[in-house]
Design a protein around this motif. Structure first.
Motif, PDB file in Angstrom:
ATOM      1  N   SER A   4      24.426  21.485 -21.481  1.00  0.00           N
ATOM      2  CA  SER A   4      23.929  21.225 -20.135  1.00  0.00           C
ATOM      3  C   SER A   4      24.898  21.801 -19.111  1.00  0.00           C
ATOM      4  CB  SER A   4      23.769  19.717 -19.906  1.00  0.00           C
ATOM      5  OG  SER A   4      23.571  19.439 -18.533  1.00  0.00           O
ATOM      6  N   ARG A   6      24.512  21.713 -15.996  1.00  0.00           N
ATOM      7  CA  ARG A   6      24.604  20.756 -14.886  1.00  0.00           C
ATOM      8  C   ARG A   6      25.670  19.703 -15.178  1.00  0.00           C
ATOM      9  NH1 ARG A   6      25.782  18.587 -11.206  1.00  0.00           N
ATOM     10  NH2 ARG A   6      24.614  17.456  -9.611  1.00  0.00           N
ATOM     11  N   HIS A 549      18.314  15.709  -4.267  1.00  0.00           N
ATOM     12  CA  HIS A 549      17.004  16.329  -4.399  1.00  0.00           C
ATOM     13  C   HIS A 549      16.360  15.847  -5.695  1.00  0.00           C
ATOM     14  CE1 HIS A 549      17.814  18.858  -0.969  1.00  0.00           C
ATOM     15  NE2 HIS A 549      18.931  19.312  -1.540  1.00  0.00           N
ATOM     16  N   ALA A 551      15.430  17.149  -8.692  1.00  0.00           N
ATOM     17  CA  ALA A 551      16.056  17.450  -9.980  1.00  0.00           C
ATOM     18  C   ALA A 551      17.382  16.706 -10.133  1.00  0.00           C
ATOM     19  CB  ALA A 551      16.260  18.946 -10.136  1.00  0.00           C
ATOM     20  N   ASP A 552      18.171  16.713  -9.069  1.00  0.00           N
ATOM     21  CA  ASP A 552      19.447  16.014  -9.121  1.00  0.00           C
ATOM     22  C   ASP A 552      19.253  14.507  -9.184  1.00  0.00           C
ATOM     23  OD1 ASP A 552      21.275  18.031  -9.328  1.00  0.00           O
ATOM     24  OD2 ASP A 552      21.726  18.163  -7.196  1.00  0.00           O
ATOM     25  N   ASP A 554      16.968  12.927 -10.847  1.00  0.00           N
ATOM     26  CA  ASP A 554      16.779  12.613 -12.267  1.00  0.00           C
ATOM     27  C   ASP A 554      18.104  12.672 -13.019  1.00  0.00           C
ATOM     28  OD1 ASP A 554      14.089  12.260 -11.855  1.00  0.00           O
ATOM     29  OD2 ASP A 554      13.499  14.205 -12.672  1.00  0.00           O
ATOM     30  N   PHE A 555      18.913  13.682 -12.691  1.00  0.00           N
ATOM     31  CA  PHE A 555      20.211  13.831 -13.361  1.00  0.00           C
ATOM     32  C   PHE A 555      21.087  12.613 -13.090  1.00  0.00           C
ATOM     33  CE2 PHE A 555      24.692  15.031 -13.195  1.00  0.00           C
ATOM     34  CZ  PHE A 555      24.874  15.586 -14.448  1.00  0.00           C
TER      35      PHE A 555
END
Length: 596
Positions: A4, A6, A549, A551-552, A554-555
């Protein structure tokens, strides 16, 4: 994807603020942009060169042919690429042709390589460790003779310690070194086993950093010296000539098959030259530099394999339909993907908790190494002491736990996971070497409890508890994380009581009782340390959720939920470990060998 990106960015820049390292002159030429370029370059090599050979190197393992170990032909261009791109000496100074890269960034890049193909990644970074010993303790002549070819990838470097009757007990090695008329040159005789990359045809020469005892040396560890022992030495014309280092065999392993492990006979014809590194009888101290660096590396190797297995099982769980939700009784309804089953989510959370928690610890240790390297005064001392204390945990926790997490990956794939059609069975086999590499788990338990907890009047442990309490104070102010912080605070307090109890046994001279469960103490310390790392990650994630945001979001939400999982399922194991460590029942001491 086998890692990952990220998560790497999260740890480097949001948790550790790695850009702050550039305030030090040694790292001042770097910035966030140059760090990202390094990581992108690592990803390119991993995707294009390493990962495509993952299964091939496992299926076509090295063979000893006519006295030479033959490895996968794809390794030669890989080793050459690492040398050309400067990876082998990237952390060294500009004067040595290096890039003065922080270990934090270099280890993150290494993690990318290792997730792609662990066996292939071993070759260049073994050379880094061996070259670092020569540059740190060797003479100018040794440095000039050996390191340039090692940096370029033309010559492989190894660490040659183990012998048939001397594994963890290095004081019992029997390889002998006799002085010659030439100063610093010795004739060596003996054998070494389990030497990673100890011979292969992907380079022109192999340079062993070898432990041996000079004839007449003191007994035990005080008599060990360190030598550079090339497979081929340079003659008076500067040409390579055999140095009486013979490959007697190659070990065939359950995993990690792409990198050869050699059995070497040294000086069988009385013609092996070795070149003394530093002073006589101080070799074990020198070698511990490489071993301590390698121990962080082994932890990183383990978590890399665990991460690749997690990513593979996660991808499978998202795509594999099987059964229906427990509440759904209608057989005409479509099947659901297995990631929607609570027990599969439990196994995925276990893998995520282990691998991302251990990765966070290893990046933290890497930053401590950077600070210890470039800072001064109390900042340097605190970083070094904390790194020394955490090294056995950073090696052992991911090594032991990634054996379990890769097993969970196989379980998620079910019957498919047990076949060679999917990579998780390979990861499962490859994970198992790490509790053995660079000191068994038991050795690290003895190191932590028998040495690291007590040295410098317990100052390292004191620093550790101070750092954890700083995190606790911050988390206690966040309502969502307060229950986790209170749980860790309570566990930490009990662990200090356990430590005091064990130290009391030592003070009474009951040393066998004190150390008999050192491995369990190491496990306890590991659970608490990873719990601390998860609380640090959860703080950043919780604080970032409001502005994130989609996507972030969820992260970050995944980070918070995994922290909750760790505290619910893993940190609670500390209670049973502490109960055992406080018990007066010494069953392992009382048991007699003839009763088995």
């Amino acid at each position: 994807m086998f890692f990952s990106k990220r998560d790497i960015q999260f740890n480097l820049y949001e948790v550790l603020h790695s850009e702050a390292l550039t305030q030090y002159p040694y790292f001042q030429d770097h910035n966030r942009e140059s760090f990202d370029m390094v990581l992108d370059a690592a990803q390119q090599i991993a995707e294009k060169m390493l990962y495509p050979l993952l299964t091939q190197m496992d299926r076509k393992e090295p063979q000893l042919v006519d006295g030479k170990i033959r490895v996968h032909p794809g390794m030669k261009p890989i080793v050459k690429q690492f040398g050309q791109d400067g990876w082998i000496n990237a952390g060294f100074s500009y004067d040595e042709g290096g890039q003065q890269l922080p270990a934090t960034i270099l280890n993150a890049a290494g993690f990318i390589f290792q997730t792609a193909n662990y066996s292939a990644s071993v070759f260049p970074f073994l050379t880094t460790g061996a070259a670092n010993l020569i540059r740190s303790f060797g003479s100018k002549a040794l440095i000039e003779t050996f390191t340039p070819k090692m940096y370029s990838g033309e010559w492989q470097g190894t660490m040659a310690l183990t012998e048939p009757n001397a594994g963890s007990s290095l004081s019992d090695i029997t390889t002998l070194a006799e002085p010659t008329e030439q100063e610093g040159v010795y004739k060596l005789k003996g054998q070494k086993i389990f030497i990673s990359c100890g011979d292969h045809d992907a380079c022109d020469n192999v340079v062993h950093l070898m432990l041996a005892k000079i004839k007449g040396a003191p007994l035990g560890a005080k008599g060990i010296s360190l030598f550079v022992v090339p497979q081929q030495r340079l003659d008076k014309d500067g040409e390579l000539t055999p140095n009486d280092v013979i490959t007697a065999g190659v070990y065939h392993k359950m995993g990690y098959k792409g990198a050869p492990i050699a059995h070497l006979m040294v000086g069988s014809n009385d013609d092996c030259e070795g070149y003394l590194v530093g002073e006589p009888h101080k070799g074990l101290g020198y070698m511990f530099q490489m071993m301590n660096e390698a121990r962080i590396g082994v932890g990183l190797n383990a978590v890399s394999i665990g991460t690749a297995a997690y990513q593979a099982s996660l991808a499978y769980a998202k795509e594999r339909p099987q059964g229906r939700k427990i509440s759904e009784k209608d057989p005409t309804k479509p099947q659901t993907n297995i990631i929607n089953h609570a027990d599969v989510k439990r196994m995925l959370l276990f893998q995520k908790a282990v691998t991302e928690g251990a990765f966070a610890l290893l990046m933290y240790c890497s930053k401590l190494a950077d600070i210890a390297h470039v800072a001064e005064g109390e900042t340097k001392e605190r970083a070094q002491l904390l790194l020394d204390l955490l090294t056995p945990i950073a090696k052992s926790y991911p090594s032991e736990m990634c054996c379990l997490s890769t097993s969970a990956a196989v379980q998620i794939l079910g019957g498919a996971g047990y076949t060679t059609d999917f990579p998780v069975e390979q990861y499962y086999r490859e994970a198992r070497i790490h509790p053995i590499h660079e000191g068994t788990t038991a050795i690290h338990g003895l190191d932590l409890l028998g040495r690291k907890i007590t040295i410098h009047q317990g100052k390292a442990a004191q620093i550790f508890f101070e750092e954890v309490r700083k995190t606790l104070a911050e988390a206690l102010e966040i309502s969502e994380l307060k229950p986790l912080a209170e749980q860790l605070q309570k566990t930490l307090g009990k662990a200090q009581q356990v430590t005091a109890h064990l130290l009391g046994l030592a003070q009474k001279g009951e040393i066998e009782k004190y150390l008999s469960d050192a491995t369990l103490y190491l496990e306890l310390f590991g659970v608490i340390t990873i719990g601390w790392q998860w609380l640090k990650q959860a703080i950043i994630a919780q604080q970032s959720l409001a502005q994130a945001h989609a996507a972030d979001h969820d992260f970050y939400q995944g980070k918070v939920m995994t922290a909750r999982y760790f505290y619910e399922y893993e940190l609670v194991k500390a209670d049973s470990l502490m109960k055992r460590l406080l018990s007066a029942d010494q069953v392992t001491i009382d048991m007699q060998s003839e009763w088995f």
